[in-house]
Design an enzyme around this catalytic site. Sequence first.
Site, PDB file in Angstrom:
ATOM      1  N   GLU A 187       0.897  -1.106  -0.100  1.00  0.00           N
ATOM      2  CA  GLU A 187      -0.092   0.004  -0.122  1.00  0.00           C
ATOM      3  C   GLU A 187       0.884   1.367  -0.073  1.00  0.00           C
ATOM      4  OE1 GLU A 187      -2.225   0.106   3.683  1.00  0.00           O
ATOM      5  OE2 GLU A 187      -3.472   1.706   3.231  1.00  0.00           O
ATOM      6  N   LYS A 190      -9.530   3.035  -2.331  1.00  0.00           N
ATOM      7  CA  LYS A 190      -9.603   2.520  -0.908  1.00  0.00           C
ATOM      8  C   LYS A 190     -11.034   3.114  -0.539  1.00  0.00           C
ATOM      9  CE  LYS A 190      -7.425   1.171   3.292  1.00  0.00           C
ATOM     10  NZ  LYS A 190      -6.182   1.411   4.141  1.00  0.00           N
ATOM     11  N   CYS A 195      -5.473  -3.103   2.165  1.00  0.00           N
ATOM     12  CA  CYS A 195      -5.283  -3.152   3.366  1.00  0.00           C
ATOM     13  C   CYS A 195      -6.635  -3.472   4.216  1.00  0.00           C
ATOM     14  CB  CYS A 195      -4.417  -1.868   4.133  1.00  0.00           C
ATOM     15  SG  CYS A 195      -3.623  -2.569   5.598  1.00  0.00           S
ATOM     16  N   VAL A 206      -1.283  -3.226  10.145  1.00  0.00           N
ATOM     17  CA  VAL A 206      -0.767  -2.960  11.657  1.00  0.00           C
ATOM     18  C   VAL A 206      -1.339  -3.566  12.782  1.00  0.00           C
ATOM     19  CG1 VAL A 206       0.392  -0.731  11.030  1.00  0.00           C
ATOM     20  CG2 VAL A 206      -1.894  -0.817  12.126  1.00  0.00           C
TER      21      VAL A 206
END
Length: 270
Positions: A43, A114, A147, A174
């Site tokens: 990304e 996105k 993501c 993350v």
Amino acid sequence: MPEIKRIGYIQMSPVLGDMESTIQKIDEIVSQGISADIIVLPELCNSGYNFINYEQAWKTSEEVEHSLFIQYLESVSKNNGLFIVSGFNERYRDVLYNSSILVSPQGYVGRYRKLHLFMNEKDFFMPGNEGLPVFDAGGLKIGMLICFDWIFPEVWRILALKGADIICHPSNLVLPGLAQKAVPIHALTNRIFIVTANRVGSEGNLTFTGMSTIADPGGNVLIQASDTGEETGIAEITPALARNKSVTPRNDIFRDRRPDVYDLLTMTKN
Ligand code: ACM
């Protein structure tokens, strides 16, 4: 003989605010030789992720039509005869999108913006406004998600219903291990291939979790990277497996759907 294709990820750490260094890194990887039909990068690969302010997000963005990063990917694509999917900090008029672009040996093909922005991304980017396109890539149908989109089962299903054989998933994950758990299940329940190209390293207070993954329509992990290394992973696949939606002789995941009771899914926000 069923057709075989080679699909892969490059797990790496783009350099925040330094596209030239990121290109140099990608170039070192691809110059070692890359034998694939499709390769996926993380990304926001042209810019890095954890911007300190809007000015940095803006300065590191590019327009599709004038992007040095896309021009570089076009040259890699042409020289190696492969398709590339990459995360892209996209400037469009006076706003930014967290996008993913598809490049072929003939040049730029298209983008996905996105839909589901994560945390501070909401300070920098507009949510996607172009839906969920599917593109032809040398006989393969490709969809893209980015993501945090991973947590919304609806978007995987819509791309599968649109005929995607493979969903390419540039990421900067993350939350440790969560998407990596879900991705093989999304592959299984939609009977598609998924390539998650995650990044590694840290930016500010964020550490990215690696473990880039390629999953098949049986929910099997074909290859997975480590959680910290810059690594390339390639898997050989039989795309025809993604076109068979049958689970038993009397069950097909598309034909057995019950949209007559799914109306809650399309109601506006609760
Ligand atoms: C993310 O969507 N980059 C976690």
